[in-house]
Design a protein around this motif. Sequence first.
Motif, PDB file in Angstrom:
ATOM      1  N   LEU A  74      23.970-133.497 102.143  1.00  0.00           N
ATOM      2  CA  LEU A  74      24.678-132.219 102.068  1.00  0.00           C
ATOM      3  C   LEU A  74      23.812-131.101 101.490  1.00  0.00           C
ATOM      4  O   LEU A  74      24.083-129.923 101.710  1.00  0.00           O
ATOM      5  N   LEU A  75      22.751-131.473 100.759  1.00  0.00           N
ATOM      6  CA  LEU A  75      21.936-130.466 100.081  1.00  0.00           C
ATOM      7  C   LEU A  75      21.272-129.475 101.037  1.00  0.00           C
ATOM      8  O   LEU A  75      21.153-128.300 100.711  1.00  0.00           O
ATOM      9  N   GLY A 114      26.470-127.229  95.705  1.00  0.00           N
ATOM     10  CA  GLY A 114      25.070-127.294  95.312  1.00  0.00           C
ATOM     11  C   GLY A 114      24.669-126.122  94.435  1.00  0.00           C
ATOM     12  O   GLY A 114      25.126-124.999  94.643  1.00  0.00           O
ATOM     13  N   ARG A 115      23.836-126.415  93.442  1.00  0.00           N
ATOM     14  CA  ARG A 115      23.230-125.399  92.583  1.00  0.00           C
ATOM     15  C   ARG A 115      21.724-125.588  92.736  1.00  0.00           C
ATOM     16  O   ARG A 115      21.211-126.681  92.534  1.00  0.00           O
ATOM     17  N   VAL A 116      21.009-124.510  93.090  1.00  0.00           N
ATOM     18  CA  VAL A 116      19.590-124.605  93.408  1.00  0.00           C
ATOM     19  C   VAL A 116      18.762-123.703  92.504  1.00  0.00           C
ATOM     20  O   VAL A 116      19.071-122.517  92.344  1.00  0.00           O
ATOM     21  N   THR A 117      17.715-124.288  91.916  1.00  0.00           N
ATOM     22  CA  THR A 117      16.748-123.546  91.111  1.00  0.00           C
ATOM     23  C   THR A 117      15.374-123.741  91.716  1.00  0.00           C
ATOM     24  O   THR A 117      14.984-124.874  92.035  1.00  0.00           O
ATOM     25  N   GLU A 136      21.224-129.586  92.197  1.00  0.00           N
ATOM     26  CA  GLU A 136      22.245-130.331  91.479  1.00  0.00           C
ATOM     27  C   GLU A 136      23.501-130.282  92.325  1.00  0.00           C
ATOM     28  O   GLU A 136      23.959-129.190  92.699  1.00  0.00           O
ATOM     29  N   LEU A 137      24.033-131.450  92.670  1.00  0.00           N
ATOM     30  CA  LEU A 137      25.282-131.513  93.422  1.00  0.00           C
ATOM     31  C   LEU A 137      26.404-131.736  92.427  1.00  0.00           C
ATOM     32  O   LEU A 137      26.553-132.821  91.869  1.00  0.00           O
ATOM     33  N   PRO A 145      26.837-134.257  87.252  1.00  0.00           N
ATOM     34  CA  PRO A 145      26.695-134.043  88.694  1.00  0.00           C
ATOM     35  C   PRO A 145      26.694-135.360  89.464  1.00  0.00           C
ATOM     36  O   PRO A 145      26.438-136.427  88.892  1.00  0.00           O
ATOM     37  N   ALA A 146      26.963-135.269  90.756  1.00  0.00           N
ATOM     38  CA  ALA A 146      26.861-136.426  91.636  1.00  0.00           C
ATOM     39  C   ALA A 146      25.410-136.878  91.701  1.00  0.00           C
ATOM     40  O   ALA A 146      25.102-138.063  91.649  1.00  0.00           O
ATOM     41  N   LEU A 147      24.506-135.894  91.821  1.00  0.00           N
ATOM     42  CA  LEU A 147      23.094-136.205  91.916  1.00  0.00           C
ATOM     43  C   LEU A 147      22.265-135.008  91.501  1.00  0.00           C
ATOM     44  O   LEU A 147      22.738-133.873  91.498  1.00  0.00           O
TER      45      LEU A 147
END
Length: 157
Positions: A74-75, A114-117, A136-137, A145-147
């Motif tokens: 999903l990412l 999703g959180r993206v850095t 980070e999911l 988080p899930a992952l």
Amino acid sequence: MGNDCVGNYSVATIGDFVGRELGVSDWVVVDQARINAFAECTGDRQWIHVDEERAKRESPFGGTIAHGYLTLSLLAAMAIEIGMVPKDASAGLNYGLDKVRFMTPVKAGARVRGRVTLVSAQSKGGGRILIKAMNELQIDGEDKPALVAETLAMLVA
């Protein structure tokens, strides 16, 4: 929340965004139909994913859970939604993963986002830039988080 990478985020300015959060995606429901479709696609039909009655009886999670690789897959769409690939890049190609940790199971019916850095952006010559992002999911209502996953993408200017 959608596409948070707006303003001056581009191939030319990507270095200015290293160390910064690029954004957070909208929530996505991971329902049993999605889990079943993933099981059919991959052949991974382990009971904890697809046998709802058995999972209710025997799973420590009280029901079925999504495949780890389903949550990982999903990412990509979430990173695109956030705008990780700058609008002026001609392509953003999956280049791999440096680290993935599955931390919390995603129960059927849960919402994730999703959180993206942006971790790094390295010029590789020929208009190519290798970017590393920390993903980070997050699971709605869960502390952990899930992952977490470090993803690599090759941008083509």
